[in-house]
Write an enzyme that holds these catalytic residues in place. Structure first.
Site, PDB file in Angstrom:
ATOM      1  N   ARG A  25       0.796  -1.651   0.335  1.00  0.00           N
ATOM      2  CA  ARG A  25       0.063  -0.110   0.327  1.00  0.00           C
ATOM      3  C   ARG A  25       0.866   1.168   0.009  1.00  0.00           C
ATOM      4  O   ARG A  25       0.118   1.710  -0.598  1.00  0.00           O
ATOM      5  CB  ARG A  25      -0.978   0.140   1.106  1.00  0.00           C
ATOM      6  CG  ARG A  25      -1.881  -1.010   1.489  1.00  0.00           C
ATOM      7  CD  ARG A  25      -3.011  -0.540   1.821  1.00  0.00           C
ATOM      8  NE  ARG A  25      -4.060   0.130   1.776  1.00  0.00           N
ATOM      9  CZ  ARG A  25      -4.300   0.988   2.871  1.00  0.00           C
ATOM     10  NH1 ARG A  25      -4.535   0.667   3.114  1.00  0.00           N
ATOM     11  NH2 ARG A  25      -5.493   2.477   2.006  1.00  0.00           N
ATOM     12  N   GLN A  74     -10.201  10.137   7.778  1.00  0.00           N
ATOM     13  CA  GLN A  74      -9.365   9.252   7.873  1.00  0.00           C
ATOM     14  C   GLN A  74      -8.302   8.152   7.049  1.00  0.00           C
ATOM     15  O   GLN A  74      -7.762   7.178   7.354  1.00  0.00           O
ATOM     16  CB  GLN A  74     -10.597   8.102   7.165  1.00  0.00           C
ATOM     17  CG  GLN A  74     -12.116   8.697   8.803  1.00  0.00           C
ATOM     18  CD  GLN A  74     -13.602   7.780   7.819  1.00  0.00           C
ATOM     19  OE1 GLN A  74     -13.763   6.550   8.480  1.00  0.00           O
ATOM     20  NE2 GLN A  74     -14.628   8.691   7.113  1.00  0.00           N
ATOM     21  N   ASN A  75      -7.770   8.550   6.286  1.00  0.00           N
ATOM     22  CA  ASN A  75      -6.927   7.959   5.481  1.00  0.00           C
ATOM     23  C   ASN A  75      -5.626   8.140   5.230  1.00  0.00           C
ATOM     24  O   ASN A  75      -5.809   9.153   6.430  1.00  0.00           O
ATOM     25  CB  ASN A  75      -7.532   9.081   3.955  1.00  0.00           C
ATOM     26  CG  ASN A  75      -8.447   9.058   2.856  1.00  0.00           C
ATOM     27  OD1 ASN A  75      -8.778   7.999   3.348  1.00  0.00           O
ATOM     28  ND2 ASN A  75      -9.040   9.955   2.157  1.00  0.00           N
ATOM     29  N   ASP A 114      -2.827   8.363   3.764  1.00  0.00           N
ATOM     30  CA  ASP A 114      -1.708   8.748   2.106  1.00  0.00           C
ATOM     31  C   ASP A 114      -1.883  10.437   2.442  1.00  0.00           C
ATOM     32  O   ASP A 114      -2.150  10.438   3.808  1.00  0.00           O
ATOM     33  CB  ASP A 114      -2.723   8.589   1.096  1.00  0.00           C
ATOM     34  CG  ASP A 114      -4.092   9.077   1.200  1.00  0.00           C
ATOM     35  OD1 ASP A 114      -4.166  10.669   1.276  1.00  0.00           O
ATOM     36  OD2 ASP A 114      -5.072   9.155   0.575  1.00  0.00           O
ATOM     37  N   HIS A 123      -6.438   8.133  11.420  1.00  0.00           N
ATOM     38  CA  HIS A 123      -6.365   6.783  11.222  1.00  0.00           C
ATOM     39  C   HIS A 123      -4.286   6.038  11.168  1.00  0.00           C
ATOM     40  O   HIS A 123      -4.402   6.051  10.757  1.00  0.00           O
ATOM     41  CB  HIS A 123      -6.607   5.685  10.732  1.00  0.00           C
ATOM     42  CG  HIS A 123      -8.029   5.983  11.271  1.00  0.00           C
ATOM     43  ND1 HIS A 123      -9.724   5.308  10.079  1.00  0.00           N
ATOM     44  CD2 HIS A 123      -9.286   5.529  12.218  1.00  0.00           C
ATOM     45  CE1 HIS A 123     -10.716   5.590  10.751  1.00  0.00           C
ATOM     46  NE2 HIS A 123     -10.617   5.691  11.630  1.00  0.00           N
ATOM     47  N   THR A 177     -16.821   8.308   2.051  1.00  0.00           N
ATOM     48  CA  THR A 177     -16.091   8.079   3.457  1.00  0.00           C
ATOM     49  C   THR A 177     -17.909   7.808   3.570  1.00  0.00           C
ATOM     50  O   THR A 177     -18.597   7.744   3.721  1.00  0.00           O
ATOM     51  CB  THR A 177     -16.129   8.647   4.586  1.00  0.00           C
ATOM     52  OG1 THR A 177     -16.488   7.405   6.024  1.00  0.00           O
ATOM     53  CG2 THR A 177     -16.322   9.986   4.917  1.00  0.00           C
TER      54      THR A 177
HETATM   55  P1  NAD Z   1     -14.770   3.115   2.759  1.00  0.00           P
HETATM   56  O1  NAD Z   1     -14.296   2.124   1.376  1.00  0.00           O
HETATM   57  O2  NAD Z   1     -16.030   2.152   3.457  1.00  0.00           O
HETATM   58  O3  NAD Z   1     -16.082   4.445   1.714  1.00  0.00           O
HETATM   59  C1  NAD Z   1     -15.728   4.831   0.663  1.00  0.00           C
HETATM   60  C2  NAD Z   1     -16.668   5.680   0.283  1.00  0.00           C
HETATM   61  O4  NAD Z   1     -15.810   6.557  -1.060  1.00  0.00           O
HETATM   62  C3  NAD Z   1     -17.960   4.957  -0.340  1.00  0.00           C
HETATM   63  O5  NAD Z   1     -19.378   5.443   0.513  1.00  0.00           O
HETATM   64  C4  NAD Z   1     -18.007   5.739  -1.730  1.00  0.00           C
HETATM   65  O6  NAD Z   1     -19.517   5.013  -2.331  1.00  0.00           O
HETATM   66  C5  NAD Z   1     -17.037   6.648  -1.915  1.00  0.00           C
HETATM   67  N1  NAD Z   1     -16.612   6.809  -3.049  1.00  0.00           N
HETATM   68  C6  NAD Z   1     -16.035   5.954  -3.723  1.00  0.00           C
HETATM   69  N2  NAD Z   1     -15.125   6.563  -5.637  1.00  0.00           N
HETATM   70  C7  NAD Z   1     -15.531   8.075  -4.726  1.00  0.00           C
HETATM   71  C8  NAD Z   1     -15.149   8.895  -5.700  1.00  0.00           C
HETATM   72  N3  NAD Z   1     -14.757   8.746  -6.958  1.00  0.00           N
HETATM   73  N4  NAD Z   1     -15.607  10.353  -5.048  1.00  0.00           N
HETATM   74  C9  NAD Z   1     -15.873  10.749  -3.874  1.00  0.00           C
HETATM   75  N5  NAD Z   1     -16.685   9.418  -3.312  1.00  0.00           N
HETATM   76  C10 NAD Z   1     -16.284   7.843  -3.388  1.00  0.00           C
HETATM   77  O7  NAD Z   1     -14.220   4.326   2.599  1.00  0.00           O
HETATM   78  P2  NAD Z   1     -14.235   4.809   4.302  1.00  0.00           P
HETATM   79  O8  NAD Z   1     -15.039   4.850   5.424  1.00  0.00           O
HETATM   80  O9  NAD Z   1     -12.728   6.128   4.641  1.00  0.00           O
HETATM   81  O10 NAD Z   1     -13.373   3.858   5.586  1.00  0.00           O
HETATM   82  C11 NAD Z   1     -11.935   2.850   5.451  1.00  0.00           C
HETATM   83  C12 NAD Z   1     -11.178   2.852   6.260  1.00  0.00           C
HETATM   84  O11 NAD Z   1     -10.525   2.482   5.609  1.00  0.00           O
HETATM   85  C13 NAD Z   1     -10.812   4.075   6.622  1.00  0.00           C
HETATM   86  O12 NAD Z   1     -10.284   3.868   8.380  1.00  0.00           O
HETATM   87  C14 NAD Z   1      -9.594   4.437   5.952  1.00  0.00           C
HETATM   88  O13 NAD Z   1      -8.094   4.330   6.611  1.00  0.00           O
HETATM   89  C15 NAD Z   1      -8.883   3.447   5.209  1.00  0.00           C
HETATM   90  N6  NAD Z   1      -8.685   4.006   3.849  1.00  0.00           N
HETATM   91  C16 NAD Z   1      -7.843   4.445   3.423  1.00  0.00           C
HETATM   92  C17 NAD Z   1      -7.491   4.107   1.987  1.00  0.00           C
HETATM   93  C18 NAD Z   1      -6.530   5.514   1.710  1.00  0.00           C
HETATM   94  O14 NAD Z   1      -6.011   6.665   2.675  1.00  0.00           O
HETATM   95  N7  NAD Z   1      -6.261   6.535   0.622  1.00  0.00           N
HETATM   96  C19 NAD Z   1      -8.054   3.593   1.180  1.00  0.00           C
HETATM   97  C20 NAD Z   1      -9.450   2.688   1.892  1.00  0.00           C
HETATM   98  C21 NAD Z   1      -9.065   2.514   2.459  1.00  0.00           C
END
Ligand code: NAD
Length: 232
Positions: free
Chosen positions: A60, A90-91, A93, A108, A175
Site C-alpha cells: 500500500r 480517515q485516510n 495517504d 487513522h 466515506t
Molecule cells: P470506504 O471504502 O468504507 O468508503 C468509501 C466511500 O467513498 C464509499 O461511500 C464510496 O461510495 C465513496 N466513493 C467511491 N468513489 C468515490 C469518488 N470518486 N468520490 C467520492 N466518493 C467516492 O472508506 P472509509 O469510509 O474511508 O473507511 C475505510 C477505512 O479504510 C478508513 O479507516 C481509511 O483509513 C481506510 N482506507 C484508507 C485509504 C487511503 O488512505 N487512501 C484507502 C482505503 C481505505
C-alpha cells in the site's frame, strides 16, 4: 459568511483518493480484495503473522508514494484562501499534504510513518518504502506502520470532535461512515452548522437532519461546492 474566521471542517475518507488511483475499502479488484481485513489490520493479526501485515502495508505504501493529489484535494487548498479550513481525514495517504492543505488531522495514522511496537506516541518518517522484520526503532523495538488498527484507540478523536462542534460548515467526502468511532463524529455538529455529504452512492446508514447529499464523484463535486462557497 465569507471570512477567515468562518470554520469549514472537512471529514474525508477513502473516496476522495479513489480518483488518484488508491482503492477504497469496497472497490472490487483492489488490494483489499487480496487480503482479509482481520488478517492484516488488527493487533491480533500482528501477533499472528507480522510479516504478512508488513507486506500488506509495504504494498500500500508503494502505491501511496506513486499517487498524486486530484482536483478534489486541490480545491480544498483553494478554500483555505477564503475560510478557516480544517481537514479531518480517515485516510492514511498523504494526498491532502501533497496538495498543500495545512491543517490536517489523520485519525487513522499515516502510512509514510512508522512507530515502535512499544510506544505509539513517537513516530518516525520512513525514508524507505518498506518496513521489514528486524527493522528497529531507536528504543530497540520492532518498527510497525503508524496506522490505527481495528480495535486500537483513535488518538486525535477529541480534537476532531471539538473542531466539528465549532464548525459553521461540515463537508463529508467519500466515506461510507462504517468505521467507528470516526463515523460518530458527524453527530457532534450543531443544528446551525451547514452539512454536506459528497458521495456517488446512497448512504442509508446516515440519519441526519438538514444534510445535503451531493451525489457524484469528489473530483467533480468538490470543486463545484468550493466555487459556490467562495462566491457566496
Ligand atoms: P470506504 O471504502 O468504507 O468508503 C468509501 C466511500 O467513498 C464509499 O461511500 C464510496 O461510495 C465513496 N466513493 C467511491 N468513489 C468515490 C469518488 N470518486 N468520490 C467520492 N466518493 C467516492 O472508506 P472509509 O469510509 O474511508 O473507511 C475505510 C477505512 O479504510 C478508513 O479507516 C481509511 O483509513 C481506510 N482506507 C484508507 C485509504 C487511503 O488512505 N487512501 C484507502 C482505503 C481505505
Amino acid at each position: 459568511m465569507k471570512n477567515k474566521t468562518s470554520k469549514i471542517v472537512i471529514l474525508s475518507g477513502a473516496g476522495i483518493s479513489a480518483e488518484s488511483g488508491l482503492g477504497t475499502f469496497r472497490d472490487k479488484g483492489g488490494l483489499w480484495d487480496e487480503y482479509d481485513i482481520n488478517d492484516v489490520a488488527t493487533p491480533e493479526a500482528w501477533e499472528k503473522d507480522p510479516e504478512l501485515v508488513l507486506d500488506f502495508y509495504n504494498k500500500r505504501r508503494s502505491l501511496v508514494l506513486e499517487a498524486k493529489p486530484n482536483a478534489a484535494h486541490y480545491a480544498l487548498v483553494e478554500l483555505e484562501n477564503h475560510y478557516d479550513v480544517h481537514i479531518i481525514t480517515q485516510n492514511i495517504d498523504d494526498l491532502h499534504e501533497k496538495a498543500g492543505s495545512n491543517k490536517i488531522i489523520h485519525l487513522h495514522g499515516e502510512i509514510l510513518k512508522a512507530q515502535s511496537v512499544n510506544d505509539p506516541d513517537k513516530q518516525y518518517v520512513l525514508n524507505t518504502s518498506k518496513i521489514q522484520l528486524g527493522d528497529l526503532a531507536p528504543d530497540g523495538h520492532q518498527l510497525r506502520p503508524h496506522v490505527v488498527w481495528f480495535g486500537e484507540a483513535v488518538p486525535r478523536l477529541e480534537d476532531a470532535e471539538e473542531l466539528i462542534m465549532n464548525a459553521n460548515v461540515l463537508i463529508v467526502i467519500g466515506t461510507s461512515l462504517n468505521v467507528y468511532p470516526a463515523a460518530n463524529l458527524i453527530y457532534a455538529c450543531t443544528d446551525k452548522c451547514e452539512k454536506y455529504i459528497i458521495d456517488p452512492n446512497e448512504l442509508s446508514s446516515v440519519k441526519f437532519k438538514n444534510l445535503i447529499h451531493i451525489k457524484g464523484n469528489a473530483t467533480d463535486k468538490i470543486p463545484e461546492l468550493v466555487n459556490e462557497l467562495i462566491h457566496r
